[in-house]
Every structure is written in structure tokens, then in C-alpha cells.
Motif scaffolding. Structure first.
Motif, short mmCIF file in Angstrom:
data_model
loop_
_atom_site.label_atom_id
_atom_site.label_comp_id
_atom_site.label_asym_id
_atom_site.label_seq_id
_atom_site.Cartn_x
_atom_site.Cartn_y
_atom_site.Cartn_z
N ALA A 162 0.81 -1.22 0.00
CA ALA A 162 0.00 0.00 0.00
C ALA A 162 0.84 1.27 0.00
O ALA A 162 0.40 2.32 -0.46
CB ALA A 162 -0.93 -0.01 1.22
N GLU A 452 4.08 4.27 7.79
CA GLU A 452 4.52 2.87 7.80
C GLU A 452 5.90 2.69 8.42
O GLU A 452 6.13 1.76 9.18
CB GLU A 452 4.51 2.31 6.38
CG GLU A 452 4.94 0.84 6.32
CD GLU A 452 4.93 0.29 4.92
OE1 GLU A 452 5.98 -0.19 4.47
OE2 GLU A 452 3.87 0.35 4.28
N GLN A 489 -2.26 -4.04 6.85
CA GLN A 489 -2.25 -2.68 6.29
C GLN A 489 -1.33 -2.59 5.09
O GLN A 489 -1.58 -1.83 4.15
CB GLN A 489 -1.85 -1.66 7.37
CG GLN A 489 -0.43 -1.74 7.88
CD GLN A 489 0.61 -1.08 7.01
OE1 GLN A 489 0.32 -0.12 6.29
NE2 GLN A 489 1.83 -1.60 7.04
N GLU A 492 -3.34 -3.65 2.08
CA GLU A 492 -4.65 -3.02 1.87
C GLU A 492 -4.50 -1.74 1.05
O GLU A 492 -4.01 -0.73 1.54
CB GLU A 492 -5.31 -2.72 3.22
CG GLU A 492 -6.69 -2.08 3.12
CD GLU A 492 -7.64 -2.90 2.28
OE1 GLU A 492 -7.90 -2.48 1.13
OE2 GLU A 492 -8.10 -3.96 2.78
N ARG A 495 -7.47 3.04 0.75
CA ARG A 495 -6.83 3.94 1.72
C ARG A 495 -7.61 4.10 3.03
O ARG A 495 -7.03 3.99 4.11
CB ARG A 495 -6.58 5.29 1.06
CG ARG A 495 -5.57 6.15 1.80
CD ARG A 495 -5.18 7.37 0.98
NE ARG A 495 -4.25 8.22 1.70
CZ ARG A 495 -2.93 8.15 1.59
NH1 ARG A 495 -2.39 7.26 0.79
NH2 ARG A 495 -2.15 8.97 2.28
N ARG A 498 -7.19 0.94 5.02
CA ARG A 498 -5.82 0.84 5.55
C ARG A 498 -5.63 1.77 6.75
O ARG A 498 -4.99 1.40 7.74
CB ARG A 498 -4.83 1.20 4.45
CG ARG A 498 -3.38 1.15 4.91
CD ARG A 498 -2.42 1.31 3.76
NE ARG A 498 -1.06 1.32 4.26
CZ ARG A 498 -0.24 2.37 4.22
NH1 ARG A 498 -0.65 3.51 3.68
NH2 ARG A 498 0.99 2.29 4.70
#
Length: 605
Positions: A162, A452, A489, A492, A495, A498
Motif C-alpha cells: 500500500a 509505515e 495494512q 490493503e 486507503r 488501511r
């Protein structure tokens, strides 16, 4: 003065004499009359001009200004927008990404930017261990990267990713870098350095300054100013003095006392907005290496989540925000992603919310069997060891000293004795990220628009290896529930969905408390309005100037041209102040200017 002190002072004088000619030379040529030159004061020295190695905010900022990436945060929304990649598409299974490299983008030596440059850059990070230092996790899920022609880049991933459109890796020119040899030893100090960003690095003196010039061939068009000088000061007080005197034009990442000291100067704009950092405590809940072997000497009581929760209840976060950082922060009723990023920010509410409640903290510890002795200090349930813990902070950090005083008083109320332990940057990083020789420590991180990376610092895989090499852990955390959410996440691509998973990850960190967020410091900066005529923050609505997550502020920057007869002033004076301050520290504490320091929490990107 001791014999060692005399030697260090002599060394400091030698270093000063060696650097002053360079300082004076820059002073004679900057600012050049008729040119628009902006001088940025920083209190971090560049750790490396090599974008594969650099992790400090000052270095990452310079690399954003000098190298393009596939995408860049939009200045209004912070969501991914085109940069060197002008468009992209994904396969139906979300495992293949195809990027079209911008037609017309050129390196500063005139050669075209191609997909081969991007492929070489990513493959180098994927295959060369030394090249992973700055942004290695960004390619961990990559299976292959190929250039099918000059404009087409194809990235195949093992699982859907993602965060693909927020990859932070600067793209470097293959025709320059493929000849450098050992990337881990390459300083990237041949100038002018070949880049594709709005500025070109043309000169760098270690622990002194970096000089940049506008790139006339930049694909968006050249910046409005002619030169940008990044000038290193050894301490924020010297930098503040430089701003007031006019030796520099802008300074960011100020602490509250330095920011407040700028008040009342009619030529200085105080810039106070939401920040992208979180300040938090790191609790040694049982440090282990990546193969699950215990390491360090953390207090065994911290392995108990009930103790960690009681500690959380003991902390008055509003008092810390009000009194430690003078109200220039937001109390952290959430996790490690600051409220600046509303899309991903999680705030505790209802039964999840931990408030300052000493009675509640004592009740938790009483019920768990930690009994108070005659001295008011609790012992482990087996009676073998008192709850006496260390609080590790950095040397010469008044804010952290003050923080320790508050925590010591509150912890005493719940039967925990806390003693502050000051460590230099190297020792602090070693003990809190590798050897586990601590109980509780101060920490923090600057969070990108996509969180992240900061979330990844709490993965099992980020713990150190048995040989003591670090993967970048912030907590030695290894939790199956957290790991599962991280993988969810990562895959995914919807958005909003996530974002909800990321909020669950933050909730897990908040409730299990391997780290405890204290407050979100405001972004505090200052600039001279008699020099800088316009600058656009990121995001544009009350955002950050220096240290933001994109190059927009320094690309949009405009300034008045230096008047005739101005050469010989300016940045050289600022450099002299910074160098002099550094020499004082050499004499007092043995700090060597030539020493390459490892990054500490407040310095990292």
C-alpha cells in the motif's frame, strides 16, 4: 585544567585554525551582491552526503532538494503526487506497478533521467547491504525491479504494498554511481554533485556548511533564489544569535526556550504550527535479539503489562506539555502518529483512554502484588527486588532533565524509584537499540505522511541480530497481534480501510505500552522577513518550513537580492560562531569535530 583537558583545548584550537580559513573564504563570497541567497541555520551536522547512508533530518532534507523520487507529497493534501514518475498503474492482482518516468527530466549534467536510473537505484538498495542503511525497509517487499525501456519502470512485489506511492528513496544517476565502488565508503563529495532536484550541491565542508545552487534545468523550472546555504551551528543558542544578527535567514526545529527568545524582534517571524514528531518513553519490557534471545538488563517488573499500564496512569501529560515545553506541544492522548496526520491519527477515548490518575496506578500495582516497603518503594511480588529503575536521557538536554524531574516525582507517588542517567549520543543509541542496557528511556521520531516506517520500528524483524547489528528497533517489541495488523495494512490498497488498520496498530501500542507517547511537540521555527519575501509551508495550511516531508518550502522560497557591498558578511560570521562553540565543547568534553556520530532519536528522519 587537567592534562587531558589541555590537550583537548589545544586540539580545539588546532581545529578552529584549520577551519577558519574555509569559514572566512565563504564569508568573502556570500551573500554575493545582486544574488538571492538564503542561509539556513541548522544544529545538526550532515551525517553523509550519500543518500544511501544518510538518516539525519538535515541530510534527508538536502537530498530531497537535490534528488527526485518517483513521487512527492502533494503540498496541499500530503498525498502522493507525480515527481520523476509522471504516471503509474497497477496490475489486477496489485503485485506489479508500472511507472512512466517523466519525459524531459534531466540530470544536472544534462543527461536524461531514465527508468534505468531508477531500476539501478532500487536494485542497489535491494542487493547491497551498505545501501540499505537509509531506506532499506522500503524495498523489503520488492521481488524485482526492471526498466523495459528508457521511460518504463516495472516493480514487482511479493505481496501488495500500500505504501508503494510513498517510497522515500532518492533516485540517483546510474552513469555516475555505478562507478563508485564500495557504496558504504563513498562520501558523494565530488562537486557539483549530479542530481535531478531543484538544487545542486556544489560545496560541503564537514561540520560546517553545505552550499547549494539553483538547478537551471530542473523540470519544474529553476527555484526563485540563486543559492541556498545550510550552515551548521553546534548549539541552538548560537544559531539563535545568528538569526538575530542577520548571519542566517531561517532556522527550524527550535526548542521552546530558543523559540521564545525570538519574541519581540520586528524583523523575525515566529513560526509555530503543528509538528510531525511524537515524544515518547521507551520501556524495556524484555529486550531480545531477532532470534528471541534475551539481551540487556531491563528491570523485570517492566515485563508485566500491568506495571507498564500503572506507569502510564502516573504521567500527567498535560503538565509535561505545559511546563516542560512551555505549552508548545499537544498532550499525547494517542499513540506515536501525531495529529498533524488526521487521516492516520488515532486518539484514545472511553475505556481506552489513560488519564493522570495516581490512585488508579497504585490500585493496579497493589492488586498485582507489588507491595510498598517502609521507604515507600515497592518490591516485586516475590519480594526479591525493589522497583528501582533508571531513566536514560541524552547529555546536555535541559528539556529531558526537566522531564526526568517530573517523572521522578510522579513515579515516587506510585512506589517506583526513578534515577536519571545521562548518556552521550553513541552510548544512548547503543543501549536503547542494541544492547538493551536500560529500563526506561526518552525517545521520539519524525513521522512521514505515510506512517509505515515509524510503525515498522516496532516489528520483530527490527530487533538487533545476535552479533549486535541493529535493524532499527524503537522498542524491542515483538507482538503477534501487531505483526498481523502490520501485514494487513501493507496489503490493503483501499486507503480508508488501511487507515483503520493503522489506527488499530496504534491502539495496540497504546494499550500494551512498549512505548508511551507523552506529547506532540509543535513545529517551532523562525525566519527574517527582511530577507525572505515568501515561502510556502508543507502542508500549505499552517505546515512546516524546514524539516517537512517534501521540498516545496525551499522550492517556493523567494528572497531579496543582496545589496552591493554585502560580500564578506552573512554566513561566514554564523560559521565562526558555530565553529567557536564547537571548540568550546572540544575543550570541555572531548567532542571531536571530525567524529562521525550515530543518529539519536531527535536527529532521525
Amino acid at each position: 585544567m587537567t592534562r587531558m583537558g589541555a590537550r583537548l583545548a589545544a586540539l580545539g584550537l588546532t581545529l578552529l585554525l584549520a577551519i577558519l580559513p574555509e569559514t572566512q573564504a565563504l564569508a568573502r563570497q556570500a551573500p554575493e551582491p545582486g544574488k538571492k541567497t538564503v542561509r539556513l541555520g541548522v544544529t545538526q551536522a550532515v551525517d553523509s552526503m550519500n543518500p544511501f547512508l544518510a538518516v539525519r533530518i538535515v541530510s534527508s532534507s538536502i537530498h530531497r532538494w537535490t534528488y527526485g523520487s518517483l513521487t512527492v507529497p502533494d503540498p496541499k493534501t500530503l498525498q502522493p503526487s507525480p515527481d520523476l514518475a509522471e504516471s503509474w498503474e497497477t496490475s489486477d492482482d496489485k503485485l506489479t506497478w508500472t511507472f512512466k518516468i517523466r519525459a524531459g527530466a534531466k540530470w544536472s549534467d544534462g543527461k536524461p533521467v531514465t527508468a534505468q536510473d531508477a531500476a539501478w537505484t532500487f536494485n542497489t538498495v535491494m542487493t547491497v547491504d551498505a545501501a540499505k542503511q537509509a531506506n532499506g525497509p522500503a524495498v523489503e517487499n520488492f521481488e524485482s525491479v526492471t526498466a523495459t525501456d528508457d521511460r518504463t519502470l516495472v516493480i514487482k512485489t511479493r505481496k501488495p504494498q500500500a505504501s508503494m506511492l510513498e517510497n522515500p528513496i532518492p533516485i540517483v544517476p546510474k552513469h555516475v554511481w555505478e562507478a563508485v565502488g564500495d557504496i558504504g565508503k563513498f562520501e558523494n563529495d565530488t562537486y557539483p554533485a549530479v542530481g535531478s532536484g531543484p538544487y545542486i550541491a556544489v560545496e560541503h565542508k564537514k561540520d560546517a556548511y553545505v552550499k547549494l545552487k539553483a538547478n537551471p534545468g530542473y523540470w519544474r523550472g529553476a527555484p526563485k533564489i540563486d543559492e541556498l546555504h545550510v550552515i551548521f551551528y553546534e548549539n541552538p543558542e548560537a544559531a539563535n544569535a545568528g538569526l538575530k544578527k542577520g548571519d542566517i535567514d531561517l532556522i527550524g526545529r527550535l526548542a521552546a526556550p530558543q523559540f521564545e527568545a525570538l519574541a519581540g524582534d520586528p524583523n523575525i517571524v515566529q513560526w509555530n504550527t503543528q509538528g510531525r514528531r511524537a515524544a515518547y518513553l521507551q520501556l524495556n519490557h524484555g529486550a531480545q535479539t531477532i532470534d528471541n534471545k534475551p539481551v540487556g538488563d531491563g528491570h523485570p517488573a517492566l515485563k508485566d503489562p500491568k506495571v507498564r499500564r500503572a506507569i502510564h496512569y502516573a504521567i500527567d501529560k498535560k503538565a509535561l506539555a505545559d511546563q516542560v515545553v512551555n505549552g508548545l506541544a499537544v498532550p499525547a492522548d494517542g499513540s506515536i502518529v501525531p495529529p498533524m496526520y488526521q487521516e492516520f491519527f488515532w486518539k484514545a477515548e472511553g475505556d481506552d483512554l489513560v488519564t493522570h490518575d495516581v490512585a488508579k496506578a497504585n490500585e493496579i500495582l497493589d492488586d498485582a502484588g507489588y507491595k510498598k516497603g517502609a521507604d515507600g518503594i515497592r518490591t516485586m511480588p516475590d519480594g526479591e527486588r525493589k522497583l528501582e529503575m533508571r531513566f536514560s536521557i541524552h547529555t546536555d538536554t535541559p528539556v529531558e532533565d526537566k522531564l526526568g524531574q517530573f517523572l521522578t516525582g510522579w513515579f515516587k507517588e506510585i512506589g517506583i524509584a526513578l534515577s536519571t542517567r545521562k548518556l552521550d549520543a553513541n552510548k544512548f543509541t547503543e543501549e536503547t537499540g542494541f544492547t538493551g542496557l536500560f529500563d526506561i528511556a526518552i525517545s521520539g521520531w519524525s513521522v512521514n505522511p505515510d506512517p509505515e516506517e515509524v510503525l515498522a520500528t516496532h516489528l520483530c524483524s527490527r530487533r538487533p541480530t545476535p552479533s549486535g547489528e541493529g535493524g532499527g528497533t524503537e522498542s524491542f517489541y515483538c507482538d503477534p497481534a501487531y505483526e498481523k495488523l502490520y501485514q494487513e495494512q501493507l496489503s490493503e490498497l483501499d486507503r480508508p480501510k488501511r487507515a483503520e488498520i493503522i489506527k488499530q496498530m496504534q491502539k495496540r501500542l497504546y494499550t500494551d505500552a512498549p512505548v508511551i507517547a507523552l506529547y506532540y511537540p509543535n513545529n517551532l521555527e523562525g525566519y527574517r522577513k527582511d530577507r525572505i519575501t515568501s515561502i510556502t509551508p508543507i502542508p500549505e495550511d499552517k505546515g512546516i518550513l524546514y524539516g517537512g516531508s517534501g521540498y516545496w518550502p525551499f522550492y517556493s522560497l523567494d528572497a531579496v537580492a543582496a545589496p552591493a557591498g554585502s560580500a564578506g558578511g552573512g554566513s561566514g560570521t554564523g560559521l565562526a560562531v558555530g565553529v567557536a562553540a564547537a571548540v568550546v565543547i572540544v575543550g570541555a568534553g572531548g567532542f571531536l569535530l571530525a567524529r562521525r556520530r550515530r543518529s539519536v532519536a531527535d536527529e532521525r528522519e
